[in-house]
Structures are given as C-alpha cells and as structure tokens.
Scaffold this motif. Structure first.
Motif, PDB file in Angstrom:
ATOM      1  N   MET A  66       0.820  -1.190   0.000  1.00  0.00           N
ATOM      2  CA  MET A  66       0.000   0.000   0.000  1.00  0.00           C
ATOM      3  C   MET A  66       0.870   1.262   0.000  1.00  0.00           C
ATOM      4  N   ILE A  67       1.986   1.193   0.697  1.00  0.00           N
ATOM      5  CA  ILE A  67       2.868   2.354   0.776  1.00  0.00           C
ATOM      6  C   ILE A  67       3.454   2.676  -0.596  1.00  0.00           C
ATOM      7  N   ALA A  68       3.872   1.653  -1.341  1.00  0.00           N
ATOM      8  CA  ALA A  68       4.459   1.892  -2.662  1.00  0.00           C
ATOM      9  C   ALA A  68       3.442   2.557  -3.587  1.00  0.00           C
ATOM     10  N   LEU A  69       2.214   2.117  -3.519  1.00  0.00           N
ATOM     11  CA  LEU A  69       1.168   2.703  -4.358  1.00  0.00           C
ATOM     12  C   LEU A  69       0.886   4.145  -3.945  1.00  0.00           C
ATOM     13  N   LEU A  70       0.859   4.401  -2.646  1.00  0.00           N
ATOM     14  CA  LEU A  70       0.608   5.754  -2.161  1.00  0.00           C
ATOM     15  C   LEU A  70       1.742   6.699  -2.554  1.00  0.00           C
ATOM     16  N   ILE A  71       2.981   6.256  -2.390  1.00  0.00           N
ATOM     17  CA  ILE A  71       4.128   7.081  -2.783  1.00  0.00           C
ATOM     18  C   ILE A  71       4.099   7.332  -4.291  1.00  0.00           C
ATOM     19  N   GLY A  72       3.769   6.301  -5.068  1.00  0.00           N
ATOM     20  CA  GLY A  72       3.678   6.459  -6.518  1.00  0.00           C
ATOM     21  C   GLY A  72       2.604   7.454  -6.916  1.00  0.00           C
ATOM     22  N   LEU A  73       1.464   7.404  -6.243  1.00  0.00           N
ATOM     23  CA  LEU A  73       0.387   8.348  -6.564  1.00  0.00           C
ATOM     24  C   LEU A  73       0.767   9.781  -6.194  1.00  0.00           C
ATOM     25  N   ILE A  74       1.450   9.958  -5.075  1.00  0.00           N
ATOM     26  CA  ILE A  74       1.867  11.302  -4.673  1.00  0.00           C
ATOM     27  C   ILE A  74       2.894  11.852  -5.659  1.00  0.00           C
ATOM     28  N   LEU A  75       3.878  11.021  -6.042  1.00  0.00           N
ATOM     29  CA  LEU A  75       4.867  11.476  -7.029  1.00  0.00           C
ATOM     30  C   LEU A  75       4.226  11.764  -8.377  1.00  0.00           C
ATOM     31  N   THR A  76       3.277  10.929  -8.778  1.00  0.00           N
ATOM     32  CA  THR A  76       2.587  11.151 -10.049  1.00  0.00           C
ATOM     33  C   THR A  76       1.819  12.465 -10.024  1.00  0.00           C
ATOM     34  N   SER A 110       2.451  15.050  -8.159  1.00  0.00           N
ATOM     35  CA  SER A 110       3.423  16.152  -8.143  1.00  0.00           C
ATOM     36  C   SER A 110       3.981  16.420  -9.529  1.00  0.00           C
ATOM     37  N   LEU A 111       4.345  15.363 -10.229  1.00  0.00           N
ATOM     38  CA  LEU A 111       4.893  15.537 -11.584  1.00  0.00           C
ATOM     39  C   LEU A 111       3.827  16.060 -12.545  1.00  0.00           C
ATOM     40  N   ALA A 112       2.601  15.606 -12.390  1.00  0.00           N
ATOM     41  CA  ALA A 112       1.523  16.127 -13.241  1.00  0.00           C
ATOM     42  C   ALA A 112       1.287  17.611 -12.942  1.00  0.00           C
ATOM     43  N   GLN A 161       6.859  20.127 -20.086  1.00  0.00           N
ATOM     44  CA  GLN A 161       5.564  19.447 -20.083  1.00  0.00           C
ATOM     45  C   GLN A 161       5.705  17.990 -20.485  1.00  0.00           C
ATOM     46  N   VAL A 162       6.447  17.741 -21.547  1.00  0.00           N
ATOM     47  CA  VAL A 162       6.621  16.356 -22.007  1.00  0.00           C
ATOM     48  C   VAL A 162       7.408  15.552 -20.982  1.00  0.00           C
ATOM     49  N   GLY A 163       8.489  16.129 -20.467  1.00  0.00           N
ATOM     50  CA  GLY A 163       9.319  15.417 -19.495  1.00  0.00           C
ATOM     51  C   GLY A 163       8.559  15.071 -18.224  1.00  0.00           C
ATOM     52  N   CYS A 164       7.827  16.036 -17.692  1.00  0.00           N
ATOM     53  CA  CYS A 164       7.061  15.787 -16.470  1.00  0.00           C
ATOM     54  C   CYS A 164       5.917  14.797 -16.715  1.00  0.00           C
ATOM     55  N   VAL A 181       5.825  12.388 -19.036  1.00  0.00           N
ATOM     56  CA  VAL A 181       6.421  11.057 -19.205  1.00  0.00           C
ATOM     57  C   VAL A 181       6.884  10.513 -17.855  1.00  0.00           C
ATOM     58  N   ALA A 182       7.506  11.347 -17.043  1.00  0.00           N
ATOM     59  CA  ALA A 182       7.953  10.908 -15.715  1.00  0.00           C
ATOM     60  C   ALA A 182       6.768  10.512 -14.836  1.00  0.00           C
ATOM     61  N   ALA A 183       5.677  11.261 -14.919  1.00  0.00           N
ATOM     62  CA  ALA A 183       4.488  10.943 -14.125  1.00  0.00           C
ATOM     63  C   ALA A 183       3.916   9.585 -14.517  1.00  0.00           C
ATOM     64  N   VAL A 184       3.801   9.341 -15.811  1.00  0.00           N
ATOM     65  CA  VAL A 184       3.269   8.057 -16.273  1.00  0.00           C
ATOM     66  C   VAL A 184       4.221   6.920 -15.895  1.00  0.00           C
ATOM     67  N   THR A 185       5.519   7.155 -16.022  1.00  0.00           N
ATOM     68  CA  THR A 185       6.508   6.135 -15.668  1.00  0.00           C
ATOM     69  C   THR A 185       6.434   5.790 -14.182  1.00  0.00           C
ATOM     70  N   VAL A 186       6.329   6.803 -13.334  1.00  0.00           N
ATOM     71  CA  VAL A 186       6.238   6.564 -11.894  1.00  0.00           C
ATOM     72  C   VAL A 186       4.956   5.808 -11.563  1.00  0.00           C
ATOM     73  N   LEU A 187       3.854   6.174 -12.183  1.00  0.00           N
ATOM     74  CA  LEU A 187       2.583   5.499 -11.912  1.00  0.00           C
ATOM     75  C   LEU A 187       2.638   4.032 -12.330  1.00  0.00           C
ATOM     76  N   VAL A 188       3.131   3.775 -13.524  1.00  0.00           N
ATOM     77  CA  VAL A 188       3.215   2.388 -14.004  1.00  0.00           C
ATOM     78  C   VAL A 188       4.183   1.577 -13.149  1.00  0.00           C
ATOM     79  N   THR A 189       5.307   2.165 -12.776  1.00  0.00           N
ATOM     80  CA  THR A 189       6.282   1.464 -11.937  1.00  0.00           C
ATOM     81  C   THR A 189       5.694   1.134 -10.573  1.00  0.00           C
ATOM     82  N   SER A 190       4.989   2.077  -9.975  1.00  0.00           N
ATOM     83  CA  SER A 190       4.394   1.800  -8.663  1.00  0.00           C
ATOM     84  C   SER A 190       3.317   0.723  -8.760  1.00  0.00           C
TER      85      SER A 190
END
Length: 101
Positions: free
Chosen positions: A1-11, A13-15, A34-37, A39-48
């Motif tokens: 649950m923590i990994a998902l919560l951290i991923g959602l918060i980072l996503t 923030s990046l969005a 815009q593109v970098g953030c 892409v990073a947001a989607v990457t963090v979400l998928v990774t989490s």
C-alpha cells in the motif's frame, strides 16, 4: 500500500509540474518541461503499479516476522517463569491468580 501511495503522490506532483510548466515564457523549454514531467508521471505510476504486488508480499512477510517474534518472546517468558516457579503447574496457578484479580 505504501508503494502505491508514494507512486500516486509522485505522479500527482509531476503532473502538477507539467501543468505549471505551461506558464514558462520560452516555448521550447515549456514543451520539454511538459513532455518530461508527463512522461515521468506516467513512468512513476506504471512502476508503482508494477511494484505493488512485490511490496505487498514483503509487507506481509514483515508482519509475519513480527508476529513470530512476539510468540517467541512469549515462549521465552513462559520458560523463564517456569524456571522461577519451579514447575509448569505453579506457573499456571500464578496466571490463574493474576487473571482472577
């Protein structure tokens, strides 16, 4: 649950950074931000989301270890008290007397 919560918060923030980047005065930098953030947001979400099952198993394992150490501690305490009282029956009588009070 923590990994998902951290991923959602980072996503989130990046969005948010991708959204705020639209106010940058230089168009090329604005697009790259815009593109970098994004892409990073989607990457963090998928990774989490991909790491969630492994982290969940690890958390369950740690909870099991904590429960096992608690039972070991209770066993060691009981063995010590039996040694102090001299017999298991005396320790049982002691526990009954404590609970009846």
């Amino acid at each position: 649950m923590i990994a998902l919560l951290i991923g959602l918060i980072l996503t989130a923030s990046l969005a948010g950074l991708a959204f705020i980047a639209r106010y940058h005065p230089i168009p090329a930098i604005r697009r790259w931000l815009q593109v970098g953030c994004a892409v990073a947001a989607v990457t963090v979400l998928v990774t989490s989301l991909l790491l969630y099952p492994a982290v969940n198993v690890w958390q369950q394992y740690q909870a099991g270890q904590a429960a096992a150490s608690k039972h070991d501690l209770e066993r060691i305490r009981a063995e010590h008290m039996i040694a102090v009282f001299g017999s298991p029956q005396a320790y049982i009588e002691y526990l009954k007397a404590i609970r009846s009070e």
